[in-house]
Design an enzyme around this catalytic site. Sequence first.
Site, mmCIF file in Angstrom:
data_model
loop_
_atom_site.group_PDB
_atom_site.id
_atom_site.type_symbol
_atom_site.label_atom_id
_atom_site.label_comp_id
_atom_site.label_asym_id
_atom_site.label_seq_id
_atom_site.Cartn_x
_atom_site.Cartn_y
_atom_site.Cartn_z
ATOM 1 N N CYS A 1 0.888 -1.155 0.000
ATOM 2 C CA CYS A 1 0.000 0.000 0.000
ATOM 3 C C CYS A 1 0.929 1.208 0.000
ATOM 4 C CB CYS A 1 -0.838 0.058 1.263
ATOM 5 S SG CYS A 1 -1.958 -1.331 1.457
ATOM 6 N N ARG B 1 1.611 1.462 -5.985
ATOM 7 C CA ARG B 1 1.716 0.491 -4.894
ATOM 8 C C ARG B 1 0.372 -0.143 -4.541
ATOM 9 N NH1 ARG B 1 6.420 0.885 -1.990
ATOM 10 N NH2 ARG B 1 5.402 -0.128 -0.231
ATOM 11 N N TRP C 1 -3.877 -1.422 -1.205
ATOM 12 C CA TRP C 1 -3.830 -2.680 -1.954
ATOM 13 C C TRP C 1 -4.373 -3.703 -0.980
ATOM 14 C CZ3 TRP C 1 -3.165 -4.590 -6.652
ATOM 15 C CH2 TRP C 1 -2.867 -5.954 -6.782
ATOM 16 N N ASN D 1 0.646 -0.102 6.073
ATOM 17 C CA ASN D 1 1.034 -0.964 4.966
ATOM 18 C C ASN D 1 1.631 -2.216 5.582
ATOM 19 O OD1 ASN D 1 2.049 -2.102 2.641
ATOM 20 N ND2 ASN D 1 3.850 -0.765 2.560
ATOM 21 N N GLY D 2 1.071 -3.382 5.262
ATOM 22 C CA GLY D 2 1.616 -4.618 5.831
ATOM 23 C C GLY D 2 0.495 -5.539 6.254
ATOM 24 N N GLU E 1 6.826 -21.388 -19.977
ATOM 25 C CA GLU E 1 6.791 -20.042 -19.386
ATOM 26 C C GLU E 1 8.017 -19.227 -19.837
ATOM 27 O OE1 GLU E 1 4.770 -18.170 -18.050
ATOM 28 O OE2 GLU E 1 5.922 -16.704 -16.932
ATOM 29 N N LYS F 1 7.803 -15.763 -21.903
ATOM 30 C CA LYS F 1 8.418 -14.496 -21.465
ATOM 31 C C LYS F 1 9.240 -13.906 -22.592
ATOM 32 C CE LYS F 1 6.564 -13.722 -18.770
ATOM 33 N NZ LYS F 1 5.598 -14.286 -17.862
ATOM 34 N N GLU G 1 6.954 -12.674 -25.624
ATOM 35 C CA GLU G 1 6.042 -11.540 -25.421
ATOM 36 C C GLU G 1 6.767 -10.220 -25.230
ATOM 37 O OE1 GLU G 1 3.506 -11.703 -21.950
ATOM 38 O OE2 GLU G 1 5.057 -12.674 -20.777
ATOM 39 N N HIS H 1 9.923 -35.817 -32.089
ATOM 40 C CA HIS H 1 8.689 -35.977 -32.862
ATOM 41 C C HIS H 1 8.403 -34.753 -33.724
ATOM 42 C CE1 HIS H 1 7.769 -39.671 -30.679
ATOM 43 N NE2 HIS H 1 8.369 -39.045 -29.677
ATOM 44 N N LYS I 1 -2.479 -5.845 -19.634
ATOM 45 C CA LYS I 1 -2.237 -6.506 -18.342
ATOM 46 C C LYS I 1 -3.418 -7.385 -17.953
ATOM 47 C CE LYS I 1 0.195 -7.316 -14.694
ATOM 48 N NZ LYS I 1 1.186 -8.385 -14.948
HETATM 49 C C1 F6R Z 1 2.195 -13.327 -19.483
HETATM 50 C C2 F6R Z 1 0.995 -12.840 -18.835
HETATM 51 C C3 F6R Z 1 -0.306 -13.367 -19.279
HETATM 52 C C4 F6R Z 1 -1.253 -13.569 -18.090
HETATM 53 C C5 F6R Z 1 -2.650 -13.955 -18.604
HETATM 54 C C6 F6R Z 1 -3.594 -14.271 -17.466
HETATM 55 O O1 F6R Z 1 3.343 -12.780 -18.928
HETATM 56 O O2 F6R Z 1 1.057 -12.011 -17.957
HETATM 57 O O3 F6R Z 1 -0.161 -14.540 -19.997
HETATM 58 O O4 F6R Z 1 -0.729 -14.564 -17.277
HETATM 59 O O5 F6R Z 1 -3.179 -12.906 -19.357
HETATM 60 O O6 F6R Z 1 -3.753 -13.180 -16.620
HETATM 61 P P1 F6R Z 1 -4.310 -13.361 -15.169
HETATM 62 O O7 F6R Z 1 -3.339 -14.151 -14.381
HETATM 63 O O8 F6R Z 1 -4.477 -11.961 -14.642
HETATM 64 O O9 F6R Z 1 -5.619 -14.075 -15.288
#
Ligand code: F6R
Length: 612
Positions: free
Chosen positions: A2, A27, A77, A103-104, A485, A489, A492, A508, A607
Site C-alpha cells: 500500500c 503500490r 492494496w 502498509n503490511g 513459461e 516471457k 512476449e 517428434h 495486463k
Molecule cells: C504473461 C501474462 C499473461 C497472463 C494472462 C492471465 O506474462 O502475464 O499470460 O498470465 O493474461 O492473466 P491473469 O493471471 O491476470 O488471469
Amino acid sequence: MCGIVGYIGNREVSGVLVDGLKRLEYRGYDSCGVAIIDEGRPKVIRSVGRIGELEEKIRQTNPTDGSVKCGIGHTRWATHGRPSETNSHPHRDCTGRFYVAHNGIIENYLYLKHRLMGEGHAFATETDTEVLPHLIESYYAGDLEEAVRRALADVEGVYGIVVVSSEGDGPKIVAARNGPPLVVGMGSGENFVASDVPALLPYTRNVVFLQDGEMAVVSSDSVQVRNSHGECMCRPAETISWTAEMAEKEGYAHFMLKEIHEQPRAVRDTLRGRIGANDTVTLSPELHNPEILAGVERLQIVGMGTSLHAAQVGKFLIESLARVPVEIDNASEFRYRDPIIAPRSLLIGITQSGETADTLAAMKEAREKGAYLLSICNVVGSQAARQSDAVLYTHAGPEIGVASTKAFTTQLTALYLLALELAQLRGTMPEYEIQRHVRQLRDVPDQIQKILDQDQAIAELGAGFSQYSDFLYLARGINYPIAMEGALKLKEISYIHAEGYAAGEMKHGPIALIDSEMPVVVLAPQDAVYRKTMGNVEEVKVRDGIVIAVATEGDREISQKADYTFYIPDADPLVNPILSTIPLQLFAYYIASLRGCDVDKPRNLAKSVTVE
Ligand code: F6R
C-alpha cells in the site's frame, strides 16, 4: 503493498497528501483516504477507486482552515477485507481521537480483535489494521509515542504505519516500521513521511530511511528517530539524486526488472501466516470449507497464459503430494467442450488480476455445474475472488509490468502450500514429510535471492543472444511448464519466436529445426528425469545446436556438454520450478531491453484481458 504519506507544515495539507498518493498509486489502487488534524479537529475523507475520486471529494469538503496542518494518507492494496470505503484507511479508534494508515499485515489481528472487543471496543471494518487505533486508544495516557510503542509490542506481523491524533500538546505524526519501507523527508518548517521516495521528491531530497524496529516522531520543525528500546538514533539525512520516475521503480530501469527482484519478498509474503510453529501448513481457515477439500475426488484447474503454466505445475504438486487426480484446462477452451464436472469436485481458477474474461467464464461454467470454486488470485476483491467459495491470495503486491513475473512464482508457492494442506487433510503424507517440505519452502526466498545476485551474469549471457530469431525451450516433468513459461516471457517482451516443448517430444518434430542458428534452453536440474534430459542435450549438440542449460549447482557433467550453464541452488525437485523460472525471466528481460523493446508494455498486450 500500500502507499502511505504524512505531512506536517504550512502548506495546504490535503493537496500535499493527494499529490503524494498519486505518486504512490503504483503500490495499490483499490481505495484511498486521508485523515487531517486541523487545529485539533480530525477530518477523514475516504473513497473507493482511484485517487482522482478522493481528490474530488476533498475539493467538495474543503477540509482545512487552521495554520499548522498535519495529516496522513493511504492508497490501498487490499489484503484483509474487500475494497470498500469502510475498509479504506486511515482507520480510527472508538473515540475518533487516533488515526492510523498501515502498509503490511497484522498476523495476530483476529486474536487482538477478540481481546479488544472483550474490553468493549467496537470495530467497524473487516481489516487487520483496525486493531492498531484501538490498541493505541487503550494504551494512551497522554503520550502518543508511548501508546504506539505499547500497541506495536502486542502486534505480530509486518507494518509501516503513520499515526496522528487530536490529543496531546501539538500536532505530530508518529511513524513506525517493521518490514515495509518508510522514509521521512526533511523540509524547512515542514516534514514528510512516505512509503516511498517518489512522494517526497517535489518537496525535498533530504531523507532518512527508517530501519526495522525504528519509530519517528515528526513535527513541523523536528524529526526524532528512536529504536525499539526508545533510544534516540542520530541519523544524518541522505540526499536523493533519483528522478521521480526512477524512484517509482526504485532505481530499476523497468517495473519488470523491479518485480523480478521483488520475488524474495513476494514469496515470503505468500508464505506469511500460513505456516504453523511446528512447520505444518495452516491454510484451512482461508479455504472456508476444508472438509469439502478433504473429500474431493477430482480437481480441475483453469487459467490463461502464465497462470495456465502455474496450473500445470500445480498438477504435479497436488498429484504427487495429495494424490488427487488433477485435470488442467486452458480456460478459454474449458466451457466450449461441455466439461464434465463430477460431484464432489473442486475447480481452481488461477488468475493474477482476477479479471481475465476466459478464466471468469470457466469458473462460472463450473459453478453452474456444481463445483466448489477456489481462486488463487493476487488482486483482493477482484471478480474472481468475489465469485469463488474460497480465495487463496498470493500477496505478491501490484504487478505493473505486463509480463507476469512475481505473480507467477507466488502462484507456484500458493499451489505448493495448497498441495501440502490437501495432503494434511487427506492424510496422504506423514507429518515429518510435510514438515520437510515446509522447511524447504521457507528456504525459497533466500534461494531466489542467490539467483538474483547473479543478475549480471545473466545480463551478459542475454547480450550474447539478443540477435537470434528463434529459440527452443526444453524440459521434462514438473519443469516442462517452466520451459513454456520461459518461451512465453521471451516472445512476449522481445518479439523473438520461442517455443517450449516437453523434451521427450523433441524427436517428434522440433528436432528438424535444430542447427547452429537455434539456441536451445534446456532445464536440467538433477531430478528423476535428469538422465533423459541429458540425452536430449546430446541430441541437440550433435546437430550443432547451441545449448544453454539451467542446472543444479555442482553439476559438472552438464557444463562439459552445454555451451553455457546457469546454476540454480540444489533443491527438492518440487521446488525447482520456482527457482528455474528466475534465470529465464532475467534472460528474457535482458534480451528484450537490449533490443530496445518496451519491456513494461509490450506491443499488442494488455495486463488484464477482460474480453474473450
Ligand atoms: C504473461 C501474462 C499473461 C497472463 C494472462 C492471465 O506474462 O502475464 O499470460 O498470465 O493474461 O492473466 P491473469 O493471471 O491476470 O488471469
